[in-house]
Design a protein around this motif. Structure first.
Motif, PDB file in Angstrom:
ATOM      1  N   GLN A  75       0.926  -1.204  -0.102  1.00 55.70           N
ATOM      2  CA  GLN A  75       0.124   0.033   0.055  1.00 55.70           C
ATOM      3  C   GLN A  75       0.859   1.221  -0.071  1.00 55.70           C
ATOM      4  O   GLN A  75       1.787   1.338   0.898  1.00 55.70           O
ATOM      5  N   LYS A  76       0.836   2.013  -1.010  1.00 55.25           N
ATOM      6  CA  LYS A  76       1.503   3.347  -1.066  1.00 55.25           C
ATOM      7  C   LYS A  76       1.353   4.186   0.183  1.00 55.25           C
ATOM      8  O   LYS A  76      -0.151   4.435   0.576  1.00 55.25           O
ATOM      9  N   ASP A  78       2.136   3.422   3.224  1.00 48.68           N
ATOM     10  CA  ASP A  78       2.503   2.648   4.310  1.00 48.68           C
ATOM     11  C   ASP A  78       3.781   3.035   5.200  1.00 48.68           C
ATOM     12  O   ASP A  78       4.791   3.415   4.372  1.00 48.68           O
ATOM     13  N   LYS A  89       6.836   2.698  -4.051  1.00 52.39           N
ATOM     14  CA  LYS A  89       6.507   1.529  -5.029  1.00 52.39           C
ATOM     15  C   LYS A  89       6.971   0.425  -4.800  1.00 52.39           C
ATOM     16  O   LYS A  89       8.140   0.180  -4.447  1.00 52.39           O
TER      17      LYS A  89
END
Length: 464
Positions: A75-76, A78, A89
């Motif tokens: 999850q970007k 996090d 990424k």
């Protein structure tokens, strides 16, 4: 085709995988990795399913599988390790887990974090890899940028073991794939399909620089009795990121990565190492191995960068040996007679490979027949038309020929390769001055009269 790891022998040697540590980690993983949540899928009215729904269904299925295998679900944004790292990424994914680009807020720089699956086996292997790299880094010159990836630190996060590496560029494999795609895309519509061939991918000058860095790393590793065991284009990265659409740098700098299978000389050696296409004959034949296996792999890699194709494209053991013979000349009889691999009695007879009678099918037989000699591989295009044999190309062929010597004791060593005229063209100044007493765990009953060097002297280059 993937090599077995040396985890079994190392569990008894290191403290990272003691029963108490593993039990504690297992409990943490159980708490941190809940069972996957079932994903509800809506069926479209009227029966038929469009491409978009099929795509979503496929992605949902993949995510469900990753959850069940205890991967980190990316999850970007996090945050890891008490908010020190922020996810940017994904850089790559494998059986072990994911490599994720993150921002290190403490050091104000981008890093590559290897987030291991929350599975005991993979966490243990990752700890061993970290120990190997840390021990290797302690032997490196502190003030010199060395062509081996730097490991900054390790930490645990929600049951995942994590390794923080310096952020680097793409792999040689990825770069080669991009070069091919760009060349094919640039072809005019309706024109003959682009066939590539030797000299259309990496230039000899670029390959010389890559070889210089790789052999610099291997000289040091071999001098401290450490063998990488899994060299391939995927495990060699550009030091700096490459701009999208830009040409490859004229003087590329690369570094070795992935030391999970690296083995010290004193450790128990797995019988099967190296990815199939980069595996030397002594491993396939079960003759034992040592540091020379890395040099054979480098010969395969450098050839691939020049030709754009695998030197030995195969997934079958006997076919692989037949391809070697087709490209390099007959396997030394002493090696075949000493073979301890499975089905040796059926695959070899009187010191010879039983080919084509041991071919799995007609297609395999045709594949080997189409294999070209090494000189033709590096000195001709796909149509068989000869390239201009410059001094540089001649030096390149000579180095490959010596790296692909079948007898490990006769194979070009890393120190010798670093001093080869082709590599010296890069003009790189060695940062270490190690010398290596070359040795091999292979059988010592093969005389040099059966080596490639002897065949060159007696029967002309590549055995005629």
């Amino acid at each position: 085709d993937e090599p077995h790891s040396n985890i079994g022998s190392r569990k008894q040697q290191g403290s990272a995988c003691t029963p108490a540590a593993l039990a504690s980690r297992s409990r943490n993983m159980s708490r941190a990795s809940p069972a996957p949540v079932p994903i509800a899928r809506k069926r479209k009215r009227g029966g038929g399913d469009d491409g978009g729904n099929r795509s979503c269904s496929s992605e949902d299925s993949e995510m469900a599988e990753e959850r069940s295998e205890h991967h980190y679900m990316l999850q970007k944004g996090d945050e890891f390790d008490s908010s020190r790292y922020k996810v940017i990424k994904q850089l790559g994914k494998g059986t072990f887990g994911r490599v994720v680009e993150m921002w290190d807020t403490s050091e104000n720089m981008a890093v590559a974090v290897k987030v291991i699956r929350a599975v005991e086996k993979y966490a243990c292997e990752a700890e061993i890899e970290a120990e190997i790299i840390q021990e290797l880094q302690r032997t490196l010159p502190a003030d010199i940028k060395f062509p081996i990836v730097r490991l900054y630190r390790t930490f645990q996060w929600r049951g995942h073991y994590c390794l923080t590496f310096e952020k680097m560029g793409p792999s040689l494999y990825s770069a080669l794939k991009t070069v091919k795609a760009n060349a094919e895309a640039s072809q005019p519509s309706g024109s003959e399909r682009w066939r590539g061939g030797a000299g259309h991918y990496f230039t000899l000058a670029q390959i010389s620089h890559i070889a210089a860095d790789c052999f610099e790393a291997l000289v040091h590793m071999h001098s401290i009795n450490l063998t990488h065991t899994d060299l391939k284009p995927e495990n060699i990265l550009f030091v700096a990121p490459l701009e999208r659409g830009a040409a490859l740098p004229e003087t590329p700098m690369v570094a070795l990565i992935d030391f999970g299978g690296a083995t010290w000389k004193h450790e128990q050696h797995s019988s099967l190492v190296c990815t199939r296409q980069y595996r030397p004959p002594e491993v396939t034949l079960g003759l034992g191995w040592g540091t020379p296996i890395d040099c054979w792999s480098m010969g395969c890699i450098l050839t691939e960068l020049w030709t754009g194709s695998l030197l030995f494209s195969t997934h079958d053991e006997v076919e692989h040996l037949a391809l070697m013979e087709r490209t390099l000349g007959a396997l030394p009889r002493c090696m075949l007679r000493a073979a301890t691999c499975k089905r040796a009695d059926r695959n070899f007879r009187h010191g010879y490979l039983r080919w084509p009678e041991r071919a799995i099918d007609r297609e395999s037989e045709e594949h080997v027949r189409a294999q070209r000699r090494l000189r033709e591989c590096v000195g001709a295009d796909p149509r068989g038309e000869s390239l201009r044999w410059s001094r540089e190309l001649s030096d390149f062929h000579d180095m490959l020929w010596r790296l692909l010597e079948m007898l490990p004791a006769e194979r070009l060593t890393a120190p010798a390769a670093r001093q080869h005229p082709f590599v010296l063209r890069a003009g790189r100044k060695p940062s270490t001055a190690h010398t290596l007493e070359d040795g091999s765990n292979g059988r010592g009953d093969c005389g040099s009269s059966n080596s490639h060097a002897a065949r060159v002297k007696l029967g002309g280059e590549e055995g005629g």
